[in-house]
Design an enzyme around this catalytic site. Sequence first.
Site, PDB file in Angstrom:
ATOM      1  N   ASN A  10       3.754  15.496 -19.814  1.00 40.61           N
ATOM      2  CA  ASN A  10       4.022  16.878 -19.413  1.00 40.61           C
ATOM      3  C   ASN A  10       3.504  17.759 -20.533  1.00 40.61           C
ATOM      4  O   ASN A  10       4.139  17.873 -21.578  1.00 40.61           O
ATOM      5  CB  ASN A  10       5.533  17.073 -19.201  1.00 40.61           C
ATOM      6  CG  ASN A  10       5.884  18.532 -18.940  1.00 40.61           C
ATOM      7  OD1 ASN A  10       5.000  19.364 -18.737  1.00 40.61           O
ATOM      8  ND2 ASN A  10       7.169  18.840 -18.951  1.00 40.61           N
ATOM      9  N   TRP A  11       2.364  18.351 -20.297  1.00 45.75           N
ATOM     10  CA  TRP A  11       1.716  19.121 -21.370  1.00 45.75           C
ATOM     11  C   TRP A  11       2.395  20.475 -21.604  1.00 45.75           C
ATOM     12  O   TRP A  11       2.091  21.168 -22.561  1.00 45.75           O
ATOM     13  CB  TRP A  11       0.238  19.358 -21.029  1.00 45.75           C
ATOM     14  CG  TRP A  11      -0.614  18.123 -21.076  1.00 45.75           C
ATOM     15  CD1 TRP A  11      -0.199  16.811 -21.196  1.00 45.75           C
ATOM     16  CD2 TRP A  11      -2.051  18.069 -21.013  1.00 45.75           C
ATOM     17  NE1 TRP A  11      -1.275  15.971 -21.207  1.00 45.75           N
ATOM     18  CE2 TRP A  11      -2.430  16.714 -21.090  1.00 45.75           C
ATOM     19  CE3 TRP A  11      -3.054  19.047 -20.890  1.00 45.75           C
ATOM     20  CZ2 TRP A  11      -3.774  16.302 -21.050  1.00 45.75           C
ATOM     21  CZ3 TRP A  11      -4.374  18.647 -20.851  1.00 45.75           C
ATOM     22  CH2 TRP A  11      -4.734  17.292 -20.934  1.00 45.75           C
ATOM     23  N   LYS A  12       3.272  20.866 -20.695  1.00 49.43           N
ATOM     24  CA  LYS A  12       3.955  22.170 -20.793  1.00 49.43           C
ATOM     25  C   LYS A  12       2.900  23.279 -20.959  1.00 49.43           C
ATOM     26  O   LYS A  12       1.819  23.152 -20.406  1.00 49.43           O
ATOM     27  CB  LYS A  12       4.999  22.139 -21.914  1.00 49.43           C
ATOM     28  CG  LYS A  12       5.936  20.928 -21.755  1.00 49.43           C
ATOM     29  CD  LYS A  12       7.151  20.965 -22.634  1.00 49.43           C
ATOM     30  CE  LYS A  12       7.997  19.716 -22.370  1.00 49.43           C
ATOM     31  NZ  LYS A  12       9.243  19.698 -23.131  1.00 49.43           N
ATOM     32  N   HIS A  95      12.274  20.862 -13.998  1.00 48.68           N
ATOM     33  CA  HIS A  95      12.376  20.568 -15.436  1.00 48.68           C
ATOM     34  C   HIS A  95      13.438  21.486 -16.049  1.00 48.68           C
ATOM     35  O   HIS A  95      13.588  22.639 -15.627  1.00 48.68           O
ATOM     36  CB  HIS A  95      11.011  20.789 -16.105  1.00 48.68           C
ATOM     37  CG  HIS A  95      10.974  20.277 -17.506  1.00 48.68           C
ATOM     38  ND1 HIS A  95      11.514  20.967 -18.557  1.00 48.68           N
ATOM     39  CD2 HIS A  95      10.507  19.113 -18.016  1.00 48.68           C
ATOM     40  CE1 HIS A  95      11.360  20.252 -19.671  1.00 48.68           C
ATOM     41  NE2 HIS A  95      10.751  19.120 -19.360  1.00 48.68           N
ATOM     42  N   GLU A  97      13.469  23.157 -18.652  1.00 43.23           N
ATOM     43  CA  GLU A  97      12.943  24.434 -19.157  1.00 43.23           C
ATOM     44  C   GLU A  97      12.780  25.442 -18.020  1.00 43.23           C
ATOM     45  O   GLU A  97      12.979  26.638 -18.212  1.00 43.23           O
ATOM     46  CB  GLU A  97      11.605  24.194 -19.886  1.00 43.23           C
ATOM     47  CG  GLU A  97      11.849  23.551 -21.249  1.00 43.23           C
ATOM     48  CD  GLU A  97      10.738  22.630 -21.715  1.00 43.23           C
ATOM     49  OE1 GLU A  97       9.619  22.695 -21.182  1.00 43.23           O
ATOM     50  OE2 GLU A  97      10.998  21.830 -22.633  1.00 43.23           O
ATOM     51  N   GLU A 167      16.181  13.454 -18.240  1.00 42.24           N
ATOM     52  CA  GLU A 167      15.815  14.092 -19.502  1.00 42.24           C
ATOM     53  C   GLU A 167      17.022  14.823 -20.084  1.00 42.24           C
ATOM     54  O   GLU A 167      17.300  15.971 -19.696  1.00 42.24           O
ATOM     55  CB  GLU A 167      14.692  15.117 -19.269  1.00 42.24           C
ATOM     56  CG  GLU A 167      13.396  14.525 -18.769  1.00 42.24           C
ATOM     57  CD  GLU A 167      12.198  15.363 -19.188  1.00 42.24           C
ATOM     58  OE1 GLU A 167      11.235  14.768 -19.667  1.00 42.24           O
ATOM     59  OE2 GLU A 167      12.244  16.602 -19.067  1.00 42.24           O
ATOM     60  N   GLY A 173      12.188  17.746 -27.262  1.00 34.92           N
ATOM     61  CA  GLY A 173      11.524  18.492 -28.334  1.00 34.92           C
ATOM     62  C   GLY A 173      12.320  18.545 -29.627  1.00 34.92           C
ATOM     63  O   GLY A 173      11.994  19.322 -30.528  1.00 34.92           O
ATOM     64  N   SER A 213      11.798  13.322 -26.496  1.00 35.19           N
ATOM     65  CA  SER A 213      11.346  12.787 -27.792  1.00 35.19           C
ATOM     66  C   SER A 213      10.898  11.335 -27.721  1.00 35.19           C
ATOM     67  O   SER A 213      11.102  10.567 -28.658  1.00 35.19           O
ATOM     68  CB  SER A 213      12.426  12.983 -28.864  1.00 35.19           C
ATOM     69  OG  SER A 213      12.705  14.357 -29.044  1.00 35.19           O
ATOM     70  N   GLY A 234       6.589  14.784 -23.505  1.00 39.09           N
ATOM     71  CA  GLY A 234       6.147  16.137 -23.832  1.00 39.09           C
ATOM     72  C   GLY A 234       5.202  16.116 -25.020  1.00 39.09           C
ATOM     73  O   GLY A 234       4.024  15.789 -24.897  1.00 39.09           O
ATOM     74  N   GLY A 235       5.730  16.443 -26.185  1.00 39.40           N
ATOM     75  CA  GLY A 235       4.920  16.583 -27.406  1.00 39.40           C
ATOM     76  C   GLY A 235       3.947  15.438 -27.647  1.00 39.40           C
ATOM     77  O   GLY A 235       2.773  15.672 -27.984  1.00 39.40           O
TER      78      GLY A 235
HETATM   79  P1  13P Z   1       9.391  15.954 -25.623  1.00 40.68           P
HETATM   80  O1  13P Z   1       8.757  14.600 -25.393  1.00 40.68           O
HETATM   81  O2  13P Z   1       8.510  16.904 -26.362  1.00 40.68           O
HETATM   82  O3  13P Z   1      10.771  15.828 -26.200  1.00 40.68           O
HETATM   83  O4  13P Z   1       9.564  16.615 -24.173  1.00 40.68           O
HETATM   84  C1  13P Z   1      10.150  15.883 -23.164  1.00 40.68           C
HETATM   85  C2  13P Z   1       9.966  16.616 -21.903  1.00 40.68           C
HETATM   86  O5  13P Z   1      10.542  17.660 -21.692  1.00 40.68           O
HETATM   87  C3  13P Z   1       9.038  16.059 -20.917  1.00 40.68           C
HETATM   88  O6  13P Z   1       9.140  16.719 -19.702  1.00 40.68           O
END
Ligand code: 13P
Length: 251
Positions: A10-12, A95, A97, A167, A173, A213, A234-235
């Site tokens: 998930n590149w956000k 998600h 967020e 999640e 994050g 994470s 994510g990251g």
């Molecule tokens: P991180 O891997 O950056 O913690 O993010 C997880 C996430 O929200 C994937 O959708």
Amino acid sequence: MPRKKIIAGNWKMNKTAKEAKKLIKELIPLVEKSKADVVICTPFTALYDAVRLTKGTNIAVGAQNIHFEEKGAYTGEVSADMLVDIGVKYVIIGHSERRQYFGDTDETVNLKLKTALSKGLIPIVCCGESLQQRELGVTNELIRTQIKAAFAGVEKEQAKNVIIAYEPIWAIGTGKTATSEQANDACRVIRCVIEEMYNKSTADSIRIQYGGSMNASNAAELLSKPDIDGGLIGGASLKADEFSKIVNYRE
Ligand code: 13P
């Protein structure tokens, strides 16, 4: 039949179209031998190029959101048809967020899930508790509610095509990964809810990812757990070498 693992990035809100193309070109050779399904969920502006560049590879492309209506006066929104039209296969729905900053609710998550399924997109539906909810001991109830609400009105034949991502918000994050036991317990709860709502065969075949994470060092341990069928990253999905290490985790 064992469930095939699915690793999704998930590149956000990261990577311009140009940067995305570079990352995808780096990624293609690094993940071509993956035993898991590989998905990258890029920003809308990179989807067209992402689909084109990954054609004929083992990487599928996903979006990070859709609108639940088919079309109309919804300024700034993107419909399922628009995504399907350019070759997008997956879509992340609900998600944390989006729930936190953009008003997604259990109700809109349900509407988006039904729209995605009706259009042939594979939804990745997210659920998970906040730190406060975990400390209050309401994690399981919360997840149960989110899953029941998300799947309300979804038929059995459709339900098994959905990917669920557990999640925990406190792990996103933050560098604080859930322990593999905590993650597996929550995924187990989700599988039990699916069994209650549908049946054992649906629960046995539905794939449940962990996200929060996850990285090259902790992926193998998390993915060794019986109820964790993949990761939503994510990251660590923003760097080709790190993401490919997760994809190629040692079993
Ligand atoms: P991180 O891997 O950056 O913690 O993010 C997880 C996430 O929200 C994937 O959708």
